[in-house]
Design an enzyme around this catalytic site. Structure first.
Site, PDB file in Angstrom:
ATOM      1  N   ASP A  42       0.829  -1.207   0.000  1.00  0.00           N
ATOM      2  CA  ASP A  42       0.000   0.000   0.000  1.00  0.00           C
ATOM      3  C   ASP A  42       0.861   1.253   0.000  1.00  0.00           C
ATOM      4  O   ASP A  42       0.519   2.260  -0.630  1.00  0.00           O
ATOM      5  CB  ASP A  42      -0.973  -0.005   1.187  1.00  0.00           C
ATOM      6  CG  ASP A  42      -0.309  -0.204   2.532  1.00  0.00           C
ATOM      7  OD1 ASP A  42       0.836  -0.690   2.570  1.00  0.00           O
ATOM      8  OD2 ASP A  42      -0.941   0.135   3.549  1.00  0.00           O
ATOM      9  N   ASP A 176      -6.654  -0.177   5.602  1.00  0.00           N
ATOM     10  CA  ASP A 176      -7.512  -0.726   6.651  1.00  0.00           C
ATOM     11  C   ASP A 176      -8.791   0.088   6.817  1.00  0.00           C
ATOM     12  O   ASP A 176      -9.901  -0.452   6.822  1.00  0.00           O
ATOM     13  CB  ASP A 176      -6.757  -0.779   7.975  1.00  0.00           C
ATOM     14  CG  ASP A 176      -5.581  -1.730   7.932  1.00  0.00           C
ATOM     15  OD1 ASP A 176      -5.502  -2.533   6.982  1.00  0.00           O
ATOM     16  OD2 ASP A 176      -4.735  -1.663   8.840  1.00  0.00           O
ATOM     17  N   TYR A 226       9.165  -2.269   9.732  1.00  0.00           N
ATOM     18  CA  TYR A 226       8.238  -1.601   8.801  1.00  0.00           C
ATOM     19  C   TYR A 226       8.929  -0.379   8.194  1.00  0.00           C
ATOM     20  O   TYR A 226       8.938  -0.190   6.976  1.00  0.00           O
ATOM     21  CB  TYR A 226       6.973  -1.195   9.549  1.00  0.00           C
ATOM     22  CG  TYR A 226       5.898  -0.546   8.695  1.00  0.00           C
ATOM     23  CD1 TYR A 226       4.868  -1.300   8.151  1.00  0.00           C
ATOM     24  CD2 TYR A 226       5.896   0.828   8.456  1.00  0.00           C
ATOM     25  CE1 TYR A 226       3.862  -0.712   7.389  1.00  0.00           C
ATOM     26  CE2 TYR A 226       4.908   1.427   7.701  1.00  0.00           C
ATOM     27  CZ  TYR A 226       3.896   0.647   7.168  1.00  0.00           C
ATOM     28  OH  TYR A 226       2.918   1.250   6.413  1.00  0.00           O
TER      29      TYR A 226
END
Length: 389
Positions: A42, A176, A226
């Protein structure tokens, strides 16, 4: 399908006020989400295929005459009073998820009304189905109605992302919140994270179910992972653009372009980029497979996604790899992969519906024998996005 508040929430409301739930002015259902395929891309402007599910957080709200929010987190058994206007973070995470949404409306010049809000549900916490996005999306949906701001669902998702990024200081993407707010019962959506254009995808796998298997582990090596992968992808994009300036996002590159600039990248950055480009292509192929009802092809894509996440993106772990490899060897399992950020959490499994109980029993026994841990199971059905009850 008919949607009602969960019984424990109805009981809480009755005990709190002596009134039935239908005496509250607004009742909202905000679902969790799964991501079928398109993991970790994403933030590279790629394609993802999330879906809202049949497990959700439910909100009951009614107006107050005083300038405050009385917030009741039923499943946490916690209550707080938040004075209005909202001044900043409180330090209590669940309160701040709701407060951050209020701040976004305040920043648009809206006057927040006094409210009593009770929320709870059947969304498992820590299972990778994004209870935080459901919390944000439900609150945004509720305020949008109460304030009459008429923001679209995609605009509400963007508002939720801003709250996470600016108020909570969480560097999250938009998938999300977008999935929770915009999901459909008929199938997932395919979302272009660069443009926020999205299309429905019909789920043709009517005899199959999606099963989440929670490994119940989180590894410390996820610390900073991340952010490192975001940086590695940015480095890869910069190298691609030096030769191919028309490539605006890493997901838009081709494998041929990556091979052409391989020497200008570190081995790690090249592997990360190769996964991103291949995963983006897998999402496109998954749309065709899902709508055609091809469990074999969709399962193959799930398996390939896991291999890429394990070997090229390096965000898996022994427990997830074990659950995935054991699952795909079982009769009735078309495919499986790790889902979410990685280093623990859940696998997503495409299982023939009549085999669900057998698959769970085998995985439970083998996982306990291997790791001396009990995994947990969440069969999920696709369901509509955030809505009024």
């Amino acid at each position: 399908m008919k949607v009602e508040l969960p019984p424990h929430l109805r009981t809480y409301l009755k005990n709190l006020t002596g009134e039935q739930a239908d005496r509250w002015t607004h009742l909202v259902r905000s679902p969790g989400r799964i991501n079928l395929i398109g993991e970790h891309i994403d933030y590279t402007g790629g394609l993802v295929m999330p879906a809202s599910i049949d497990k959700a957080i439910y909100f009951a709200a009614r107006p107050l005459d005083t300038p405050e929010w009385r917030l009741h987190a039923v499943d946490l058994d916690q209550t707080t009073v938040l004075p209005l206007p909202i001044a900043g973070r409180t330090g209590r995470q669940w309160v701040d998820y709701l407060a951050g949404i209020g701040v976004q409306f305040q920043d648009q010049g809206q006057f927040l009304p006094g409210l009593e809000i009770v929320f709870g549900g059947d969304l498992p916490n820590g299972a990778g189905v994004s209870s935080s996005a459901a919390l944000e999306g439900g609150m945004a949906f509720l305020l949008n109605i109460l304030l009459g701001t008429q923001l679209s669902r995609p605009e509400l998702a963007q508002l939720c992302k801003r709250s996470s990024n600016t108020f909570l200081q969480i560097p999250s993407g938009i998938m999300d919140q977008f999935a929770s707010l915009n999901g459909l019962a008929t199938g997932p959506i395919v979302l272009n994270c660069a443009t926020l254009a999205f299309e429905p995808v019909k789920n043709g796998l009517n005899t199959y179910s999606f099963l989440l298997v929670n490994s119940m582990v989180t590894h410390d090596n996820s610390d900073g992972a991340y952010a490192r992968r975001v940086t590695e992808c940015e480095q890869a994009l910069e190298a691609v653009r030096n030769t191919y300036p028309s490539v605006t996002h890493l997901s838009a590159a081709t494998l041929g372009q990556l091979d052409a600039i391989k020497e200008s990248l570190s081995k790690v950055a090249f592997e990360r980029a190769r996964y991103v480009v291949a995963e983006n292509d897998r999402v496109r192929a998954a749309v065709t497979a899902l709508e055609a009802g091809s469990a074999v092809e969709f399962g193959r894509l799930l398996n390939a996604s896991h291999v890429g996440l394990r070997d090229e993106y390096e965000v898996s772990c022994p427990e997830l790899d074990f659950l995935q490899s054991q699952a795909i060897a079982l009769s009735g399992v078309a495919g499986a992969r790790m889902m979410g950020g990685g280093f623990g959490g859940c696998t997503l499994n495409l299982v023939y519906s009549d085999r669900l109980e057998d698959v769970q029993a085998v995985l439970e026994q083998r996982y306990r024998e291997k790791f001396h841990l009990d995994c947990t199971f969440y069969p999920v059905r696709l369901a509509a996005g955030t809505s009024l009850i």
